[in-house]
Design a protein around this motif. Structure first.
Motif, mmCIF file in Angstrom:
data_model
loop_
_atom_site.group_PDB
_atom_site.id
_atom_site.type_symbol
_atom_site.label_atom_id
_atom_site.label_comp_id
_atom_site.label_asym_id
_atom_site.label_seq_id
_atom_site.Cartn_x
_atom_site.Cartn_y
_atom_site.Cartn_z
ATOM 1 N N PHE A 36 0.869 -1.179 0.000
ATOM 2 C CA PHE A 36 0.000 0.000 0.000
ATOM 3 C C PHE A 36 0.909 1.232 0.000
ATOM 4 O O PHE A 36 1.709 1.421 0.913
ATOM 5 N N LEU A 37 0.798 2.037 -1.042
ATOM 6 C CA LEU A 37 1.695 3.183 -1.223
ATOM 7 C C LEU A 37 0.939 4.485 -0.975
ATOM 8 O O LEU A 37 -0.284 4.536 -1.142
ATOM 9 N N VAL A 38 1.671 5.515 -0.605
ATOM 10 C CA VAL A 38 1.056 6.847 -0.467
ATOM 11 C C VAL A 38 1.826 7.818 -1.353
ATOM 12 O O VAL A 38 3.055 7.881 -1.319
ATOM 13 N N ARG A 39 1.065 8.523 -2.173
ATOM 14 C CA ARG A 39 1.663 9.501 -3.096
ATOM 15 C C ARG A 39 1.033 10.862 -2.843
ATOM 16 O O ARG A 39 -0.195 10.960 -2.738
ATOM 17 N N MET A 40 1.859 11.872 -2.754
ATOM 18 C CA MET A 40 1.350 13.232 -2.553
ATOM 19 C C MET A 40 1.173 13.909 -3.916
ATOM 20 O O MET A 40 2.150 14.113 -4.644
ATOM 21 N N GLU A 41 -0.055 14.244 -4.237
ATOM 22 C CA GLU A 41 -0.341 14.854 -5.534
ATOM 23 C C GLU A 41 -0.290 16.374 -5.357
ATOM 24 O O GLU A 41 -1.309 17.055 -5.209
ATOM 25 N N ASP A 42 0.959 16.857 -5.340
ATOM 26 C CA ASP A 42 1.214 18.264 -4.988
ATOM 27 C C ASP A 42 1.636 19.090 -6.196
ATOM 28 O O ASP A 42 2.507 19.952 -6.099
ATOM 29 N N LEU A 43 1.024 18.804 -7.350
ATOM 30 C CA LEU A 43 1.373 19.573 -8.550
ATOM 31 C C LEU A 43 0.992 21.037 -8.399
ATOM 32 O O LEU A 43 1.625 21.916 -8.961
ATOM 33 N N ASP A 44 -0.058 21.265 -7.647
ATOM 34 C CA ASP A 44 -0.537 22.631 -7.500
ATOM 35 C C ASP A 44 0.227 23.313 -6.376
ATOM 36 O O ASP A 44 -0.206 23.308 -5.227
ATOM 37 N N ARG A 45 1.372 23.893 -6.743
ATOM 38 C CA ARG A 45 2.271 24.406 -5.707
ATOM 39 C C ARG A 45 1.662 25.569 -4.930
ATOM 40 O O ARG A 45 2.056 25.860 -3.809
ATOM 41 N N ALA A 46 0.700 26.249 -5.549
ATOM 42 C CA ALA A 46 0.112 27.393 -4.857
ATOM 43 C C ALA A 46 -0.705 26.929 -3.660
ATOM 44 O O ALA A 46 -0.850 27.643 -2.671
ATOM 45 N N GLN A 47 -1.245 25.721 -3.724
ATOM 46 C CA GLN A 47 -2.140 25.258 -2.656
ATOM 47 C C GLN A 47 -1.537 24.172 -1.776
ATOM 48 O O GLN A 47 -1.928 24.021 -0.629
ATOM 49 N N ALA A 48 -0.606 23.399 -2.352
ATOM 50 C CA ALA A 48 -0.046 22.284 -1.577
ATOM 51 C C ALA A 48 0.955 22.831 -0.571
ATOM 52 O O ALA A 48 1.610 23.833 -0.818
ATOM 53 N N SER A 49 1.073 22.171 0.578
ATOM 54 C CA SER A 49 2.098 22.604 1.530
ATOM 55 C C SER A 49 2.623 21.428 2.325
ATOM 56 O O SER A 49 1.944 20.401 2.491
ATOM 57 N N ALA A 50 3.866 21.600 2.815
ATOM 58 C CA ALA A 50 4.503 20.558 3.614
ATOM 59 C C ALA A 50 3.724 20.348 4.907
ATOM 60 O O ALA A 50 3.646 19.228 5.422
ATOM 61 N N ASP A 51 3.117 21.408 5.441
ATOM 62 C CA ASP A 51 2.321 21.271 6.673
ATOM 63 C C ASP A 51 1.121 20.357 6.444
ATOM 64 O O ASP A 51 0.803 19.502 7.261
ATOM 65 N N HIS A 52 0.435 20.572 5.318
ATOM 66 C CA HIS A 52 -0.713 19.707 5.021
ATOM 67 C C HIS A 52 -0.255 18.269 4.816
ATOM 68 O O HIS A 52 -0.931 17.331 5.250
ATOM 69 N N GLU A 53 0.881 18.108 4.134
ATOM 70 C CA GLU A 53 1.399 16.743 3.937
ATOM 71 C C GLU A 53 1.635 16.083 5.300
ATOM 72 O O GLU A 53 1.211 14.942 5.523
ATOM 73 N N ARG A 54 2.287 16.817 6.190
ATOM 74 C CA ARG A 54 2.581 16.263 7.522
ATOM 75 C C ARG A 54 1.299 15.870 8.250
ATOM 76 O O ARG A 54 1.188 14.800 8.834
ATOM 77 N N SER A 55 0.309 16.762 8.217
ATOM 78 C CA SER A 55 -0.904 16.447 8.991
ATOM 79 C C SER A 55 -1.668 15.288 8.345
ATOM 80 O O SER A 55 -2.242 14.443 9.037
ATOM 81 N N GLN A 56 -1.642 15.204 7.025
ATOM 82 C CA GLN A 56 -2.330 14.081 6.365
ATOM 83 C C GLN A 56 -1.664 12.758 6.714
ATOM 84 O O GLN A 56 -2.337 11.759 7.015
ATOM 85 N N LEU A 57 -0.325 12.750 6.689
ATOM 86 C CA LEU A 57 0.392 11.505 7.010
ATOM 87 C C LEU A 57 0.187 11.129 8.473
ATOM 88 O O LEU A 57 0.052 9.944 8.812
ATOM 89 N N ALA A 58 0.143 12.146 9.338
ATOM 90 C CA ALA A 58 -0.068 11.870 10.767
ATOM 91 C C ALA A 58 -1.454 11.262 10.979
ATOM 92 O O ALA A 58 -1.626 10.337 11.791
#
Ligand code: GLU
Length: 309
Positions: A36-58
């Protein structure tokens, strides 16, 4: 084996609908003994953020949805998407497009021919003469790159929805800001990561036929699809903050445990007869995709609780 994945866009907190889809995707993979893999679809740099990535993974970790391998981020893989675009270019199935959204809307609404499905490209830039192409290039307008689509319907078979048929029109491959488009990136990544089964929310079901078509053109193996019905807010709208405690953090703030939240999600997926605290691993042995609902889950006040004091 059927390697699965969850591919959120890190543009905000995951809500319980996203987490429910993640649980379903995880169960499809784990019950087959698969990765089971997790991929961050962060092409939209204006909206994606490392903080959101962290909270989603948590949140995924807190629920007990473990993953294999490193996190893959689309923002780090432009070279792969450009290689796929070069392949399609070489096959002669791309063309530059200078249309604005507004021009597309207006052309689609023009009173000639059959009405196009919502959002379908009317083909304005498809068959320009050489002189028109030169004028387009010289205009200084930013150019998107489109696929010369078949203009016909393609059908895929979905494990939950049955046959899904949609028109494959001239989808965007590279946006006019230079960013590769979602439909291309998802197909390239699923193949590169060895994903065999795509489990996601059913608002993307109508994109599956064009993704299958792109995979065929690129010579990539087809994936199987299972599109899980959405969670809707009261009144049938998309779930939104105003609907109450819709994130895991909101639920924890109400005093619920991750196992209780997982139990509620599992109940909504038809996997438990009543909501009780559960770890996802307890659901693996009895997971049966046939029990998954085919209808949206409408979030109720009882689920929502009250946010805050
Ligand atoms: N990134 C998409 C989303 O968050 C999901 C794409 C996919 O699963 O193919 O809605």
């Amino acid at each position: 084996m059927s390697t699965g994945r969850f591919a959120p866009s890190p543009t905000g907190d995951l809500h319980l609908g996203n987490l429910r889809t993640a649980l379903a995707a995880w169960l499809f993979a784990r019950s087959a003994g698969s990765a089971f893999l997790v991929r961050m679809e962060d092409l939209d740099r204006a909206q994606a953020s490392a903080d959101h990535e962290r909270s989603q993974l948590a949140d995924l970790a807190a629920l007990g949805l473990d993953r294999d391998g490193d996190i893959v981020r689309q923002s780090e893989r432009f070279d792969r998407y450009e290689a796929a675009i070069a392949q399609l270019d070489a096959a002669g199935v791309t063309y530059p497009c200078s249309c604005t959204r507004r021009e597309i809307r207006e052309a689609s609404a023009a009173p000639h021919g059959d009405p196009l499905p919502d959002g379908a490209y009317p083909g304005t830039c498809r068959d320009l003469t050489d002189a028109e192409r030169e004028a387009q290039a010289a205009s200084g307008r930013p150019l998107a790159l489109r696929l010369r689509g078949p203009g016909t319907a393609v059908t895929i078979t979905d494990l939950l929805l049955g046959e899904v048929t949609a028109l494959v029109d001239d989808v965007v491959l590279r946006r006019n800001d230079g960013v590769p488009a979602y439909n291309l990136a998802v197909v390239v990544d699923d193949a590169a990561q060895g994903v065999e089964q795509v489990v996601r929310a059913d608002d993307l079901a109508s994109s599956a036929p064009r993704q299958r078509h792109l995979a065929d053109l690129l010579g990539l193996p087809p994936v199987t699809y299972a599109h899980v019905p959405l969670v809707l807010g009261p009144g049938g709208r998309r779930l939104a903050k105003r609907d109450g405690a819709i994130t895991l953090a909101d639920q924890l703030a109400l005093g619920r445990t991750p196992a209780e939240v997982c139990g509620r999600l599992a109940r909504s997926l038809g996997l438990l007869d009543e909501a009780r605290p559960v770890h996802p691993a307890e659901l693996v042995a009895t997971f049966d995709p046939n029990r998954l609902p085919r209808e949206p889950w409408t979030w109720s006040d009882a689920d929502a609780g009250t946010v805050g004091p």
